[in-house]
Design an enzyme around this catalytic site. Structure first.
Site, PDB file in Angstrom:
ATOM      1  CG  ASP A  32      -2.013  -1.065   1.101  1.00 36.56           C
ATOM      2  OD1 ASP A  32      -2.004  -1.988   0.195  1.00 36.56           O
ATOM      3  OD2 ASP A  32      -3.042  -1.310   2.024  1.00 36.56           O
ATOM      4  CG  ASP A  39      -6.735   0.128   1.191  1.00 35.60           C
ATOM      5  OD1 ASP A  39      -7.060  -1.332   1.345  1.00 35.60           O
ATOM      6  OD2 ASP A  39      -7.126   0.724   1.786  1.00 35.60           O
ATOM      7  CG  HIS A  65     -11.545   1.032   0.096  1.00 32.69           C
ATOM      8  ND1 HIS A  65     -11.568  -0.339   0.499  1.00 32.69           N
ATOM      9  CD2 HIS A  65     -10.321   1.412   0.875  1.00 32.69           C
ATOM     10  CE1 HIS A  65     -10.658  -0.559   1.506  1.00 32.69           C
ATOM     11  NE2 HIS A  65      -9.925   0.693   1.750  1.00 32.69           N
ATOM     12  CG  HIS A 113     -15.227   0.188   1.288  1.00 31.38           C
ATOM     13  ND1 HIS A 113     -14.522  -0.223   2.327  1.00 31.38           N
ATOM     14  CD2 HIS A 113     -15.326  -1.344   0.634  1.00 31.38           C
ATOM     15  CE1 HIS A 113     -14.197  -1.322   2.478  1.00 31.38           C
ATOM     16  NE2 HIS A 113     -14.665  -1.922   1.506  1.00 31.38           N
ATOM     17  CG  HIS A 173      -8.545   4.896   2.731  1.00 31.50           C
ATOM     18  ND1 HIS A 173      -9.819   4.657   3.886  1.00 31.50           N
ATOM     19  CD2 HIS A 173      -8.049   3.823   2.586  1.00 31.50           C
ATOM     20  CE1 HIS A 173      -9.527   3.298   4.048  1.00 31.50           C
ATOM     21  NE2 HIS A 173      -8.721   2.667   3.310  1.00 31.50           N
ATOM     22  CE  LYS A 203      -3.830  -4.338   1.147  1.00 36.12           C
ATOM     23  NZ  LYS A 203      -4.508  -3.477   1.651  1.00 36.12           N
ATOM     24  CB  CYS A 241      -2.149  -3.559   5.214  1.00 33.82           C
ATOM     25  SG  CYS A 241      -3.910  -2.780   4.748  1.00 33.82           S
TER      26      CYS A 241
HETATM   27  C1  VGL Z   1      -5.047   0.325   5.637  1.00 34.11           C
HETATM   28  C2  VGL Z   1      -6.611   1.180   6.961  1.00 34.11           C
HETATM   29  C3  VGL Z   1      -7.376   1.244   5.892  1.00 34.11           C
HETATM   30  C4  VGL Z   1      -3.581  -0.150   5.408  1.00 34.11           C
HETATM   31  C5  VGL Z   1      -5.781   0.234   4.587  1.00 34.11           C
HETATM   32  O1  VGL Z   1      -3.045  -0.162   4.299  1.00 34.11           O
HETATM   33  O2  VGL Z   1      -2.872  -0.497   6.672  1.00 34.11           O
HETATM   34  N1  VGL Z   1      -5.242   0.847   7.046  1.00 34.11           N
HETATM   35  N2  VGL Z   1      -7.177   0.535   4.907  1.00 34.11           N
HETATM   36 ZN    ZN Z   2      -8.394   0.656   3.350  1.00 35.45          ZN
END
Ligand code: VGL
Ligand code: ZN
Length: 218
Positions: free
Chosen positions: A16, A58, A60, A64, A93, A118, A163
């Site tokens: 990410d 990430d 979404h 979401h 996000h 994801k 993550c």
């Molecule tokens: C993540 C919060 C929400 C991450 C992703 O990449 O750790 N944290 N979505």
């Molecule tokens: Zn996320």
């Protein structure tokens, strides 16, 4: 002590590295851009060893269910109960197709072989690169690694306590050697989540190393 000599059965999973998790982003991880230099060096090192480089993203849909804005009267960083268990709510996000969801251009990882997206199911969050937060829906990563003869997964990126944490634990559970490159990660750190998740990873058999341990090695 883990043998840190890199080999073709190793993969480096960069988690990410997207604008929304970097300074100025919607869910900026403190000092998130501090991981870019070590990760760029590690990507070159893995490539030189004939090992694999993989990315997660990430990703979404608008609205979401992990977004606080999707729940009336709720604010970011509050926790709610979802059908699959507790869920921390986030600012909007990494919305599909937006700049915040783009992988940072200063990540030098053109050699990456796979991008696992994801969190694209509206009703289920997904921190782990292996399976979604319902703990049932698999992403296919374990099968990919097995079919390609990869037995050891090194993880780095954002965020260490979400993550990276879930991915590293699921890697152990799926039967892979799982190693987190600690200095190439940064944490969101909500209510001590960094220390808590580090402890759980130790208990589950995740191993740890630093960037320098890998760079100084061949
Ligand atoms: C993540 C919060 C929400 C991450 C992703 O990449 O750790 N944290 N979505
Ligand atoms: Zn996320």
């Amino acid at each position: 002590m883990t043998d840190l000599a890199l080999r073709p059965g190793d993969a480096f999973l960069v988690t990410d590295l997207q604008y929304d998790f970097l300074p100025g982003g919607a869910l900026a991880v403190p000092d998130g851009d501090g991981v870019i230099a070590p990760i760029n060096a590690l990507v070159k090192r893995f490539q030189r060893a004939g090992a694999h480089v993989l990315l997660t993203q990430d990703w979404h849909p608008p609205g979401h269910s992990s977004f606080a804005s999707s729940h009336e009267g709720k604010y970011p960083f509050e926790q709610i109960e979802m059908p699959y268990g507790p869920q921390i709510l986030w600012p909007d996000h990494c919305v599909q197709g937006t700049r915040g969801a783009e992988i940072a251009r200063n990540l030098e990882a053109d050699c990456a072989e796979l991008v696992i997206r994801k969190g694209y199911n509206r009703a289920i969050d997904s921190y782990s690169a292996f399976r979604e937060a319902d703990r049932e829906t698999m992403t296919g990563l374990a099968g990919y690694l097995r079919e390609r003869g990869i037995t050891r997964l090194f993880s780095a990126g954002l965020a260490l306590d979400f993550c990276v944490f879930w991915t590293a634990c699921d890697a152990v559970e799926a039967g892979f050697d799982s190693i987190v490159v600690t200095d190439a990660c940064r944490a969101i750190d909500i209510d001590g989540s960094r220390e808590k998740t580090m402890q759980v990873m130790r208990e589950k058999g995740v191993a740890f190393c630093d960037t320098g341990d890998l760079l100084g090695n061949g």
